[in-house]
Design a protein around this motif. Structure first.
Motif, short mmCIF file in Angstrom:
data_model
loop_
_atom_site.label_atom_id
_atom_site.label_comp_id
_atom_site.label_asym_id
_atom_site.label_seq_id
_atom_site.Cartn_x
_atom_site.Cartn_y
_atom_site.Cartn_z
N ALA A 199 0.83 -1.20 0.00
CA ALA A 199 0.00 0.00 0.00
C ALA A 199 0.86 1.26 0.00
CB ALA A 199 -0.92 0.00 1.22
N ALA A 200 1.93 1.25 0.79
CA ALA A 200 2.78 2.44 0.89
C ALA A 200 3.46 2.74 -0.44
CB ALA A 200 3.83 2.23 1.98
N GLU A 201 3.91 1.69 -1.14
CA GLU A 201 4.58 1.89 -2.42
C GLU A 201 3.63 2.52 -3.44
OE1 GLU A 201 6.79 -0.73 -5.94
OE2 GLU A 201 6.14 -1.69 -4.08
N VAL A 202 2.41 1.98 -3.54
CA VAL A 202 1.45 2.51 -4.53
C VAL A 202 0.98 3.90 -4.12
CG1 VAL A 202 -0.73 2.10 -5.71
CG2 VAL A 202 0.76 0.17 -5.15
N ALA A 203 0.85 4.14 -2.81
CA ALA A 203 0.35 5.43 -2.32
C ALA A 203 1.31 6.58 -2.63
CB ALA A 203 0.09 5.37 -0.82
N ARG A 204 2.56 6.27 -2.96
CA ARG A 204 3.51 7.34 -3.29
C ARG A 204 3.28 7.93 -4.68
NH1 ARG A 204 7.17 4.14 -0.04
NH2 ARG A 204 7.78 2.85 -1.83
N LYS A 205 2.43 7.28 -5.47
CA LYS A 205 2.11 7.82 -6.80
C LYS A 205 1.34 9.13 -6.64
CE LYS A 205 1.60 3.25 -8.99
NZ LYS A 205 2.65 3.37 -10.02
N PRO A 206 1.53 10.09 -7.53
CA PRO A 206 0.68 11.29 -7.52
C PRO A 206 -0.79 10.87 -7.67
CG PRO A 206 2.54 11.57 -9.00
CD PRO A 206 2.55 10.13 -8.60
N PRO A 207 -1.72 11.63 -7.09
CA PRO A 207 -3.13 11.23 -7.12
C PRO A 207 -3.66 10.85 -8.50
CG PRO A 207 -2.85 13.07 -5.64
CD PRO A 207 -1.53 12.85 -6.28
N ALA A 208 -3.32 11.60 -9.53
CA ALA A 208 -3.82 11.30 -10.87
C ALA A 208 -3.32 9.93 -11.35
CB ALA A 208 -3.41 12.38 -11.85
N ARG A 209 -2.06 9.64 -11.08
CA ARG A 209 -1.51 8.33 -11.48
C ARG A 209 -2.06 7.21 -10.62
NH1 ARG A 209 4.77 8.35 -11.58
NH2 ARG A 209 4.30 6.20 -12.25
N LEU A 210 -2.27 7.48 -9.34
CA LEU A 210 -2.86 6.47 -8.47
C LEU A 210 -4.27 6.11 -8.94
CD1 LEU A 210 -3.12 4.71 -5.97
CD2 LEU A 210 -3.53 6.77 -4.61
N LEU A 211 -5.06 7.13 -9.26
CA LEU A 211 -6.41 6.88 -9.76
C LEU A 211 -6.37 6.06 -11.05
CD1 LEU A 211 -8.54 10.13 -9.31
CD2 LEU A 211 -9.11 7.83 -8.54
N ALA A 212 -5.50 6.44 -11.96
CA ALA A 212 -5.41 5.73 -13.24
C ALA A 212 -4.99 4.28 -13.03
CB ALA A 212 -4.42 6.44 -14.16
N TYR A 213 -4.07 4.05 -12.11
CA TYR A 213 -3.59 2.70 -11.81
C TYR A 213 -4.71 1.86 -11.22
CZ TYR A 213 -0.47 -0.89 -9.82
OH TYR A 213 0.14 -2.07 -9.50
N TRP A 214 -5.45 2.43 -10.27
CA TRP A 214 -6.57 1.71 -9.66
C TRP A 214 -7.65 1.39 -10.70
CZ3 TRP A 214 -11.16 4.40 -7.09
CH2 TRP A 214 -12.02 3.47 -6.51
N ARG A 215 -7.99 2.36 -11.52
CA ARG A 215 -9.03 2.17 -12.52
C ARG A 215 -8.64 1.08 -13.52
NH1 ARG A 215 -9.92 8.66 -13.42
NH2 ARG A 215 -11.49 8.98 -11.77
N ALA A 216 -7.42 1.14 -14.01
CA ALA A 216 -6.98 0.16 -15.00
C ALA A 216 -6.97 -1.25 -14.40
CB ALA A 216 -5.60 0.53 -15.52
N GLY A 217 -6.48 -1.37 -13.18
CA GLY A 217 -6.39 -2.67 -12.55
C GLY A 217 -7.75 -3.30 -12.30
N ARG A 218 -8.67 -2.50 -11.78
CA ARG A 218 -9.98 -3.08 -11.46
C ARG A 218 -10.76 -3.41 -12.73
NH1 ARG A 218 -11.87 2.76 -9.92
NH2 ARG A 218 -13.72 3.02 -11.23
N GLU A 219 -10.59 -2.60 -13.78
CA GLU A 219 -11.27 -2.90 -15.04
C GLU A 219 -10.71 -4.16 -15.68
OE1 GLU A 219 -10.86 0.63 -17.34
OE2 GLU A 219 -12.21 1.82 -16.05
N ASP A 220 -9.39 -4.32 -15.65
CA ASP A 220 -8.78 -5.52 -16.19
C ASP A 220 -9.21 -6.76 -15.40
OD1 ASP A 220 -7.51 -4.02 -18.10
OD2 ASP A 220 -5.55 -4.02 -17.10
N LEU A 221 -9.30 -6.61 -14.08
CA LEU A 221 -9.71 -7.74 -13.26
C LEU A 221 -11.15 -8.13 -13.57
CD1 LEU A 221 -9.32 -9.78 -10.98
CD2 LEU A 221 -9.96 -7.97 -9.35
N ALA A 222 -12.04 -7.16 -13.66
CA ALA A 222 -13.44 -7.46 -13.96
C ALA A 222 -13.57 -8.19 -15.30
CB ALA A 222 -14.27 -6.19 -13.97
N GLU A 223 -12.82 -7.73 -16.29
CA GLU A 223 -12.87 -8.38 -17.60
C GLU A 223 -12.34 -9.81 -17.52
OE1 GLU A 223 -11.29 -7.73 -22.21
OE2 GLU A 223 -10.69 -6.33 -20.62
N ALA A 224 -11.25 -10.00 -16.79
CA ALA A 224 -10.68 -11.34 -16.65
C ALA A 224 -11.64 -12.28 -15.93
CB ALA A 224 -9.35 -11.26 -15.90
#
Length: 309
Positions: A84-109
């Protein structure tokens, strides 16, 4: 075999609702402390993103996931917090994009997974529905922590029915993790959904019963509120004991949240500090048992995955 589509749909809806809550936050708001000690709003979203990506590996690249399990076993006390600490160091815009991409890919899988698929996890393997249920429970619970930090009250929906079912099916695990012998007899569970519908489990003539709001039951089994602050009623010694120890997440029992001394007022209130996260874990939805992964003793966060809605 149960169709996993409804729980995957509800997982996506739960994620979208949380996304709307955080998408417009300022840098200062991302840094607000949440009820989990040491965790900011950014840490909460980072944890969800981190676990979504771990889940995606389990579904799509089991060899790569096995390497993640090895890392977890090498550092069981720090693995979840460090992720959590490693990912939380991302700037908010990148963190949001990372979360969105991951959850969308997971749902599709998950939607494209074979009907009888079983995925490796930090505990026993999980079905598609179990994986989606685990992710929904975590998204809902960590979303409560975010809402609490922002002073926002989130209106509950009947999507929590998946969490209710998970909490009911992990009854025996909760007894076992406390070193207690699970009751032999089933309980009667009668909970009122946010929509007003009555959700029931177990025989009508059971001696032990639990009744009350479904929302309060979910707050209890995810340790987002103390029993004293909830409008749940137990009849019978075993049912009463269960409400003191219930947990729908795997791993050791945590300290839970301190009592507020008032009845439940909703998911954003009546919640005190309980700890940042229990590590990823799994419960077998067919057997109603759970197995700890690289968990900390201060939950909630790690899903006792199972019991698809």
């Amino acid at each position: 075999m149960a169709d996993p589509t409804p729980v995957i749909d509800d997982l996506c809806a739960e994620s979208e609702e949380l996304d709307l809550l955080v998408a417009g936050l300022s840098q200062e708001q991302w840094s607000l402390p949440t009820p989990a000690p040491g965790w900011t709003v950014a840490h909460q979203i980072a944890h969800l993103a981190w676990t979504d990506h771990a889940s995606l590996l389990a579904v799509t690249d089991q060899r790569a996931f096995s390497r993640e399990v090895e890392k977890a076993l090498a550092a069981p006390g720090d693995f979840v917090d460090d992720g959590a600490a490693e990912v939380a160091r991302k700037p908010p815009a990148r963190l949001l994009a990372y979360w969105r991409a991951g959850r969308e890919d997971l749902a599709e899988a998950l939607r494209n997974a074979p009907e009888d698929a079983r995925f490796p996890w930090y505990g026993p393997p999980m079905s598609t529905a179990s994986m989606a249920t685990a992710r929904l429970m975590e998204t809902w619970a960590h979303g409560l922590d975010v809402a609490d930090a922002l002073g926002v009250t989130r209106e509950p929906s009947d999507r929590i029915g998946h969490i209710v079912r998970l909490g009911v099916r992990t009854r025996d695990f909760a007894f076992g993790v406390h070193g207690l012998t699970p009751p032999f007899e089933q309980f009667r569970i009668e909970l009122t959904a946010p929509s007003g519908e009555l959700w029931t489990y177990g025989p009508e003539d059971a001696a032990d019963r639990v009744t009350g709001p479904a929302l309060d039951f979910c707050l209890l089994v995810t340790q987002r509120a103390h029993r004293a602050d909830l409008a749940l009623r137990a009849e019978g010694e075993d049912a009463d004991r269960w409400l003191d120890i219930a947990q729908a997440f795997a791993g050791p029992p945590g300290k839970g949240r301190a009592p507020k001394g008032t009845a439940s007022e909703g998911p954003a209130r009546g919640t005190a500090s309980g700890g940042p996260a229990a590590g990823p874990a799994s419960a077998d939805s067919d057997k109603g048992t759970a197995s700890g992964g690289p968990a900390k003793a201060t939950p909630p966060g790690g899903p006792a995955a199972g019991a698809a809605g």
